[in-house]
Enzyme design. Sequence first.
Site, short mmCIF file in Angstrom:
data_model
loop_
_atom_site.label_atom_id
_atom_site.label_comp_id
_atom_site.label_asym_id
_atom_site.label_seq_id
_atom_site.Cartn_x
_atom_site.Cartn_y
_atom_site.Cartn_z
N LYS A 193 -1.74 5.56 -22.76
CA LYS A 193 -2.13 4.38 -21.98
C LYS A 193 -2.01 3.12 -22.82
CE LYS A 193 -2.21 5.48 -18.21
NZ LYS A 193 -1.45 6.61 -18.44
N ASN A 221 -6.18 5.92 9.66
CA ASN A 221 -6.05 6.06 8.22
C ASN A 221 -7.18 6.99 7.79
OD1 ASN A 221 -5.55 5.78 5.51
ND2 ASN A 221 -6.54 3.77 5.33
N ARG A 246 0.84 -1.22 0.00
CA ARG A 246 0.00 0.00 0.00
C ARG A 246 0.86 1.26 0.00
NH1 ARG A 246 -5.26 -1.15 2.32
NH2 ARG A 246 -5.40 0.92 3.22
#
Length: 617
Positions: free
Chosen positions: A494, A105, A27
Site C-alpha cells: 500500500k 439496489n 459507481r
Amino acid sequence: MCGIIGYIGPKQVTTLLVEGLRRLEYRGYDSAGVAVITNPSSPSSTRELQIVRCRGKLSELEGQLAGAAPQGNVGIGHTRWATHGRPSDENAHPHRFESVAVVHNGIIENYLSLKRSLSERGHSFSSETDTEIIAHLIWEELQRVAPGPDRLLTATQRALKHLEGAYAVVVLCTDTPDEVVCAKSASPLVLGLGDGENLIASDVPALLPHTRRVIFLEEGDLAQLTREKVRVIGLDGVERKRPERVITWSLLAAEKAGYKHFMLKEIFEQPRAVTDTLRGRLSHAPADALLDGYDIDPSKVKRLFVLACGTSFHASLVGKYLIEALARIPVEVDLASEFRYRDPIVSSGDLVVAVSQSGETADTLAAIREAQKKGAQIFSIANVVDSSIPRTSQHSLYTHAGPEIGVASTKAFTTQLVALALLALHLGRRSGRLSEEAAQAFVHDLTSLPAKLTQVLQTAEQLQQLARTYGHCRDMLYLGRGPQFPIALEGALKLKEISYIHAEGYAAGEMKHGPIALIDEGLPVLVLAPHDGGYEKVLSNLSEVKARGGHVIAITTEGDHSLRTLADHVIEVPAVHPLLAPIITVVPLQLFAYYVADFKGTDVDQPRNLAKSVTVE
Ligand code: AGP
C-alpha cells in the site's frame, strides 16, 4: 452499488433520467435502463409503462432511446452492478410485472423462497434477479388495497414486510401515475426537493443539476413523492420527520461522498462491504458457511491451491492460515505469474482457488486456464460479477464490496479475507475438523467484524499525525508473524504503490536473518502485534529494533499497556479471533499509506505507472 434516479414533475423525464444516471457512472455498472409512465394524464386504460433497458454502458441505452424515447414526466432509471444474475438485457433494471415497475439496489436474502411461493401462485419470471420478485409482490398487494391516494405506498409497505436483506427500491405504477414510492433498508437513498417537482436518487450527484435541497432517508423509511410534496413513513405506517439539508459540495466532491479521494471513501466503506459480503452466507445453528449453493466435499479434494497477484496474493496467504487452521487441509499459495510458467504439478481432484478483485488479471486468468487443462476444478473469489475469471471457473463466490475505483485495493482486500474465512469455515465443518463449539466462536467473531471495523476506523486521525511525522522518510519496514505476516506485506505494498516510498514487508522471525542490518536511527518500523500466538516473540523483535535506534509504530490489541513503554507509537485495535485479526489490523496500514501519500501530494487514486486491472502481461 447500483445507481438509482427517479423523477416526478413537469419536465420530459427520459433525458433527465439518463443524465442523472450519467452522474452515477462512477459507481460502476454493467447495464442500465429507464421506465416511464407515458400519457399520465390520460385514463388508466391508455396509460403505458414504457421500459427501455440493456446490457452495457449508457451509450448503448441512448442508442436504443434515440428517436424513440418514451414521452412522459414520471419515471425511474437504474445502472446495475450485478450481484444476483449475470449482466444481460433480461437482468437489467427496471423490472416490471403488470402495471408495476421497480429499480433496486441491494441483496434480497430470501428471494429464492419468495420466488418459489410466487411461482406456486402462478407467477412466472423473465430474469435471474432478486429484484424482479419485488414487482410481483407489490402488484399482489395492490390488488388488496382499495383505490385511493396512498394505494401504491400502502401496497409497497405491505410487500416489503416479506423481504429480508438490503434494499433501496423505487416503484412506479400506471394505476397511480401521480406518485413515486421508494424505501430504504441498508442501501442509500436520498430525496431531492424541487418546486413543483421532486426526485429520488441513490446518491447526491444525480440530484445536483435540479436541487441542493435533500432529505437522506434512514433505515426502514418509505417515502411517497408527488409533484407537490414528499412524505416519509415507517414500515409501521407512522409518519416520520426527516430533516431537510442543503448540499454545499461540488459535483466531484459529491461523487466521493465528501471524501478527498475514492481510496479514502473505500477504506471507510469497509464495514458496509464486509456486511454485504457476509449477508446470507452464515448459518448460526449449526455454525456453518454457505457458499451461494456450492458445496465442497473436502474428502474429494486431493490438493488445494490458491492463486492470485498483488494484494489478492496477500489475501491468499492469509487464506492459507485460515484453511489450514480450520480444515487441516494443506494449501499451496502461488503467485499466478509464477504458477503459469512452472509447468505446475496439478491434476484432476485438485481444487484451485483464484482470488481477483477485477476478475480480469491476465496472469491469474492464464494460471487457472493452465490448471484447468491439467484437470483441476476452479473456484474463484471475485468482486466483478461475470468477469473473465468467474466465467472461466466452475463456481464463484462474489465479494459484494461494490465497485473499487481507487487503484490501491482496500475494501476488496478485506472482503476477500472474509470470503476466504467463509471458505475455511465451510471446509472445516465438512472435513469434521472444526467442532460446533469452535465454529460458533468463529461465526460470532465474523459477525462482529463490521462493528470492529467501524471502531478501528476511528484511528484515522492518529494515523494522519503519524503520516506527517514519517512522510518524509525514504524507507520503511513492516513486520508481522503468522497471519499477520501477509498483512506486513500488504501494508508495505500500500505504501509503495501510492506514496512511492520504498517499503518492505517481512516475517518478524526473519529479522535476524538479514533485514536487521537495515535498522538504524529513525527508520520507521511498523510492527503488527495483536494479542495472538506470536505476540511474545514479536515483542522481542520489536525490542531488537528499538535497541538499534529504529522507530517502532506498533499495532496491537486495545488495552495493551506494556507496549507503550516499548514502542514509539501504539495504535490500538479491537480484539477478534486471531485468524480474523488481519481484517482489522490492515486498516491502520491502509490509512497510514493513504495519509502519507496525501501528505506527499501524489495521485492517490491513480498512482503513476499503475492500472486498476492488469489485463496484460
Ligand atoms: C493492489 O493495491 C493493486 N491494485 C494490485 O496489486 C492488485 O491487487 C493486483 O493487480 C491484482 O488485481 P486483481 O485483484 O484484480 O486480480
